[in-house]
Scaffold this active site. Structure first.
Site, PDB file in Angstrom:
ATOM      1  N   PRO A  74      31.537  30.745  18.433  1.00 17.02           N
ATOM      2  CG  PRO A  74      33.747  30.848  17.827  1.00 17.02           C
ATOM      3  CD  PRO A  74      32.497  31.626  17.803  1.00 17.02           C
ATOM      4  CD  GLU A  75      27.299  29.433  22.969  1.00 12.90           C
ATOM      5  OE1 GLU A  75      27.004  28.801  23.989  1.00 12.90           O
ATOM      6  OE2 GLU A  75      26.460  29.938  22.219  1.00 12.90           O
ATOM      7  CG  HIS A 112      37.729  39.131   7.107  1.00 12.09           C
ATOM      8  ND1 HIS A 112      37.868  40.471   7.352  1.00 12.09           N
ATOM      9  CD2 HIS A 112      36.615  38.990   6.363  1.00 12.09           C
ATOM     10  CE1 HIS A 112      36.868  41.119   6.767  1.00 12.09           C
ATOM     11  NE2 HIS A 112      36.095  40.248   6.161  1.00 12.09           N
TER      12      HIS A 112
END
Length: 270
Positions: free
Chosen positions: A2-3, A91
Site C-alpha cells: 500500500p502506497e 494473519h
DNA sequence: CGTATTCCCTGCACGC
DNA sequence: TGCGTGCAGGGAATAC
C-alpha cells in the site's frame, strides 16, 4: 504494497461502513504488530462512535471522541469489512466490531503495519515530521527544487523520503520518474527547476489516476469490499525489468538504489 | 545534519 | 517433492 492510492482507496471503502457507527467490541489476536498495540485501543474503543476516517500520508486515522486510532498497512496489510460471523483466518490480527453487525478486520501477514493511539489534541510522533500531501497545493516543483538543493542522494530516494513528500513508495516513484523522463539515480541536487515541475506534475497525475483505478494490486492489496485494484495494468516500468519500454521499445533496466529495486528506461530517462 | 545500511516479518519464486 | 536461499518493501533505528 500500500502506497498513498491504496490507503486512500481503503479509506473510501471504510468510510460508509464506519462513519457514525458505534464500536461494540475490539478483538486483538496478537499483542503487537510492528509495535505493541497500546492499551487504549482495547480500553477506550468499545462504546465509542466513529466520527470519521481520515488519511494523513499512508496512515489512516479513525476519529473517536477521546482520540484517534492510527493504522498503517505496512506493506502487506489490508482492512476489510465483513459480516460479523465470518471466522477469522491466518494473519487476521485485529477485529473492530460495529453496531451494524459487521466487523472491520485487519489482516497483515508480514506485520509491518501498526495500530496505535493518539489522544485528542495530540499529534503522534510518527506524524510530526511528514512532508506535504502530494495532491495538495503545497506540493509542487518549487517545493522539490528548494528541498533538493545541496542533496547528493538519488532523486528516487529523495522522492520516497516521507519528509520530502508523503505517500510515494517504490511503485509510484518509479512510475513518476519514468513519466517525467528523469533517471532515478541522478543526484537530487543537480536536477533543474523545470524538471522538478515535470516530476511534481507526474506524481500528482499518477497518484490521482491510480486512485481512480482502485489502486495497485501487485501482490496482496485488497479493498475493504474484497475487490482488487486495477492500476497494475497501467504500470510502465515497475515490475517490468527486462521487458520492453512501452515508449521507445528499449529494454528496461533494473538496478538497486537505496536498497530498493529500481526499474527504468535508459533511453527515455536521462 | 545528511547519507547509507540494517533490520523487522512472512510468503513466494527459484534452483538444485 | 523438499529444502535452502533470496527477494519483496515502509520506514525506524543505527552507524558513520
Amino acid at each position: 504494497m500500500p502506497e498513498l492510492p491504496e490507503v486512500e482507496i481503503t479509506r473510501l471503502g471504510l468510510t460508509p461502513e464506519l462513519e457514525g457507527r458505534r464500536i461494540t467490541a475490539v478483538t486483538l489476536r496478537r499483542p503487537d504488530l510492528r509495535w505493541p498495540i497500546p492499551g487504549e485501543i482495547a480500553a477506550l474503543l468499545p462504546g465509542e462512535f466513529i466520527l470519521g476516517v481520515r488519511r494523513r500520508a499512508k496512515y489512516l486515522l479513525m476519529d473517536l471522541a477521546p482520540g484517534s486510532a492510527l493504522l498503517h498497512l505496512g506493506m502487506s496489510g489490508s482492512l476489510r469489512v465483513l459480516a460479523g460471523d465470518v471466522p477469522p483466518g491466518r494473519h487476521d490480527h485485529v477485529d473492530i466490531a460495529l453496531d451494524s453487525g459487521r466487523v472491520m478486520r485487519f489482516n497483515d501477514p508480514r506485520r509491518f503495519g501498526c495500530l496505535l493511539w493518539q489522544p485528542l489534541g495530540e499529534t503522534h510522533a510518527l506524524l510530526r515530521d511528514l512532508g506535504p500531501e502530494p495532491l495538495s497545493a503545497q506540493f509542487d516543483g518549487n517545493h522539490l527544487f528548494r528541498l533538493s538543493r545541496g542533496r547528493q542522494t538519488s532523486v528516487k530516494a529523495f522522492l520516497m523520503d516521507q519528509g520530502t513528500v508523503v505517500g510515494v513508495g517504490n511503485i509510484y516513484a518509479a512510475e513518476s520518474l519514468f513519466q517525467a523522463g528523469i533517471a532515478p539515480g541522478r543526484p537530487a541536487g543537480e536536477i533543474s527547476r523545470p524538471r522538478y515541475h515535470r516530476l511534481a506534475s507526474a506524481v500528482k497525475e499518477i497518484l490521482a489516476h491510480a486512485i481512480r483505478c482502485g489502486g495497485t494490486t501487485f501482490r496482496d492489496f485488497i479493498r475493504p469490499d474484497g475487490r482488487p485494484g486495477y492500476f497494475e495494468q497501467e504500470l510502465f516500468v515497475y515490475g517490468r525489468e527486462g521487458e520492453l519500454c512501452l515508449t521507445c521499445g528499449g529494454i528496461l533496466k533494473n538496478s538497486r538504489l537505496g536498497n530498493r529495486a529500481t526499474v527504468w528506461c535508459g533511453h527515455c530517462q536521462t
